[in-house]
Motif scaffolding. Sequence first.
Motif, PDB file in Angstrom:
ATOM      1  N   CYS A   3      -7.463   6.414 -13.268  1.00 52.43           N
ATOM      2  CA  CYS A   3      -7.157   7.562 -12.412  1.00 52.43           C
ATOM      3  C   CYS A   3      -8.205   8.659 -12.619  1.00 52.43           C
ATOM      4  O   CYS A   3      -8.711   9.221 -11.652  1.00 52.43           O
ATOM      5  CB  CYS A   3      -5.760   8.090 -12.694  1.00 52.43           C
ATOM      6  SG  CYS A   3      -5.287   9.493 -11.651  1.00 52.43           S
TER       7      CYS A   3
ATOM      8  N   GLY B 109      -1.491   5.537  -9.307  1.00 49.31           N
ATOM      9  CA  GLY B 109      -0.114   5.234  -8.915  1.00 49.31           C
ATOM     10  C   GLY B 109       0.132   5.679  -7.491  1.00 49.31           C
ATOM     11  O   GLY B 109      -0.642   5.361  -6.602  1.00 49.31           O
ATOM     12  N   ARG B 110       1.168   6.457  -7.291  1.00 45.88           N
ATOM     13  CA  ARG B 110       1.505   6.929  -5.942  1.00 45.88           C
ATOM     14  C   ARG B 110       0.662   8.125  -5.530  1.00 45.88           C
ATOM     15  O   ARG B 110       0.647   8.509  -4.380  1.00 45.88           O
ATOM     16  CB  ARG B 110       2.976   7.297  -5.873  1.00 45.88           C
ATOM     17  CG  ARG B 110       3.879   6.118  -5.998  1.00 45.88           C
ATOM     18  CD  ARG B 110       5.329   6.541  -5.962  1.00 45.88           C
ATOM     19  NE  ARG B 110       6.165   5.382  -6.160  1.00 45.88           N
ATOM     20  CZ  ARG B 110       7.171   5.061  -5.380  1.00 45.88           C
ATOM     21  NH1 ARG B 110       7.507   5.831  -4.377  1.00 45.88           N
ATOM     22  NH2 ARG B 110       7.871   3.984  -5.608  1.00 45.88           N
ATOM     23  N   ALA B 111      -0.012   8.738  -6.476  1.00 40.04           N
ATOM     24  CA  ALA B 111      -0.817   9.927  -6.176  1.00 40.04           C
ATOM     25  C   ALA B 111      -2.172   9.525  -5.605  1.00 40.04           C
ATOM     26  O   ALA B 111      -2.752   8.515  -5.981  1.00 40.04           O
ATOM     27  CB  ALA B 111      -1.012  10.747  -7.442  1.00 40.04           C
ATOM     28  N   ASN B 112      -2.661  10.338  -4.718  1.00 40.03           N
ATOM     29  CA  ASN B 112      -3.965  10.136  -4.103  1.00 40.03           C
ATOM     30  C   ASN B 112      -5.026  10.802  -4.984  1.00 40.03           C
ATOM     31  O   ASN B 112      -4.887  11.988  -5.321  1.00 40.03           O
ATOM     32  CB  ASN B 112      -3.936  10.770  -2.710  1.00 40.03           C
ATOM     33  CG  ASN B 112      -5.225  10.629  -1.959  1.00 40.03           C
ATOM     34  OD1 ASN B 112      -6.305  10.622  -2.535  1.00 40.03           O
ATOM     35  ND2 ASN B 112      -5.114  10.530  -0.661  1.00 40.03           N
TER      36      ASN B 112
ATOM     37  N   GLU C 153       0.824  -1.206   0.000  1.00 36.46           N
ATOM     38  CA  GLU C 153       0.000   0.000   0.000  1.00 36.46           C
ATOM     39  C   GLU C 153       0.862   1.262   0.000  1.00 36.46           C
ATOM     40  O   GLU C 153       0.517   2.240  -0.639  1.00 36.46           O
ATOM     41  CB  GLU C 153      -0.917  -0.003   1.224  1.00 36.46           C
ATOM     42  CG  GLU C 153      -2.010  -1.041   1.118  1.00 36.46           C
ATOM     43  CD  GLU C 153      -2.875  -1.096   2.359  1.00 36.46           C
ATOM     44  OE1 GLU C 153      -3.913  -1.751   2.286  1.00 36.46           O
ATOM     45  OE2 GLU C 153      -2.527  -0.501   3.378  1.00 36.46           O
ATOM     46  N   VAL C 154       1.976   1.232   0.666  1.00 40.65           N
ATOM     47  CA  VAL C 154       2.852   2.397   0.725  1.00 40.65           C
ATOM     48  C   VAL C 154       3.441   2.687  -0.652  1.00 40.65           C
ATOM     49  O   VAL C 154       3.592   3.820  -1.043  1.00 40.65           O
ATOM     50  CB  VAL C 154       3.973   2.173   1.770  1.00 40.65           C
ATOM     51  CG1 VAL C 154       5.034   3.245   1.665  1.00 40.65           C
ATOM     52  CG2 VAL C 154       3.388   2.141   3.165  1.00 40.65           C
ATOM     53  N   ASN C 155       3.743   1.643  -1.421  1.00 42.56           N
ATOM     54  CA  ASN C 155       4.346   1.825  -2.734  1.00 42.56           C
ATOM     55  C   ASN C 155       3.372   2.393  -3.743  1.00 42.56           C
ATOM     56  O   ASN C 155       3.760   2.790  -4.819  1.00 42.56           O
ATOM     57  CB  ASN C 155       4.927   0.508  -3.246  1.00 42.56           C
ATOM     58  CG  ASN C 155       6.175   0.127  -2.493  1.00 42.56           C
ATOM     59  OD1 ASN C 155       6.882   0.983  -1.976  1.00 42.56           O
ATOM     60  ND2 ASN C 155       6.456  -1.157  -2.402  1.00 42.56           N
ATOM     61  N   GLY C 156       2.101   2.415  -3.447  1.00 45.49           N
ATOM     62  CA  GLY C 156       1.120   3.068  -4.301  1.00 45.49           C
ATOM     63  C   GLY C 156       0.682   2.240  -5.481  1.00 45.49           C
ATOM     64  O   GLY C 156       1.151   2.438  -6.584  1.00 45.49           O
ATOM     65  N   ALA C 157      -0.205   1.322  -5.235  1.00 43.72           N
ATOM     66  CA  ALA C 157      -0.736   0.510  -6.312  1.00 43.72           C
ATOM     67  C   ALA C 157      -2.155   0.960  -6.631  1.00 43.72           C
ATOM     68  O   ALA C 157      -2.937   0.203  -7.153  1.00 43.72           O
ATOM     69  CB  ALA C 157      -0.709  -0.961  -5.908  1.00 43.72           C
TER      70      ALA C 157
END
Length: 118
Positions: free
Chosen positions: A74, A32-35, A24-28
Amino acid sequence: MEGAMKNICMFGFVVVLVIVGLGEVNGAGECGRANPDMEAFKLAPCASAAQDENASVSGSCCAAVKKLGQNPKCLCAVMLSNTAKSSGVKPEIAMTIPKRCNIADRPVGYQCGAYTLP
């Protein structure tokens, strides 16, 4: 023996939790990594166009939608985000923005929650 087995099971459980947490920290996520809630701020120029289907769509709005639209998952997550909802965005109208911008390579027919991109 029973105590050792409990320790092994507990260690295995902790390892699984760490692996899941690291994923979860790596952003899947969809962006991607953006919220998606943070990405929604990039669509601020689209605020009126996302609330009223008769409102004109600005060039800056179209540029932002085109950029986010390169990743349909996204764009969908952003349009349905809590930030978008709290700012008064109507998803059924927001989904029409790519078409209203005449974006040729938009994800036509893409299912976005209960909505379909026209």
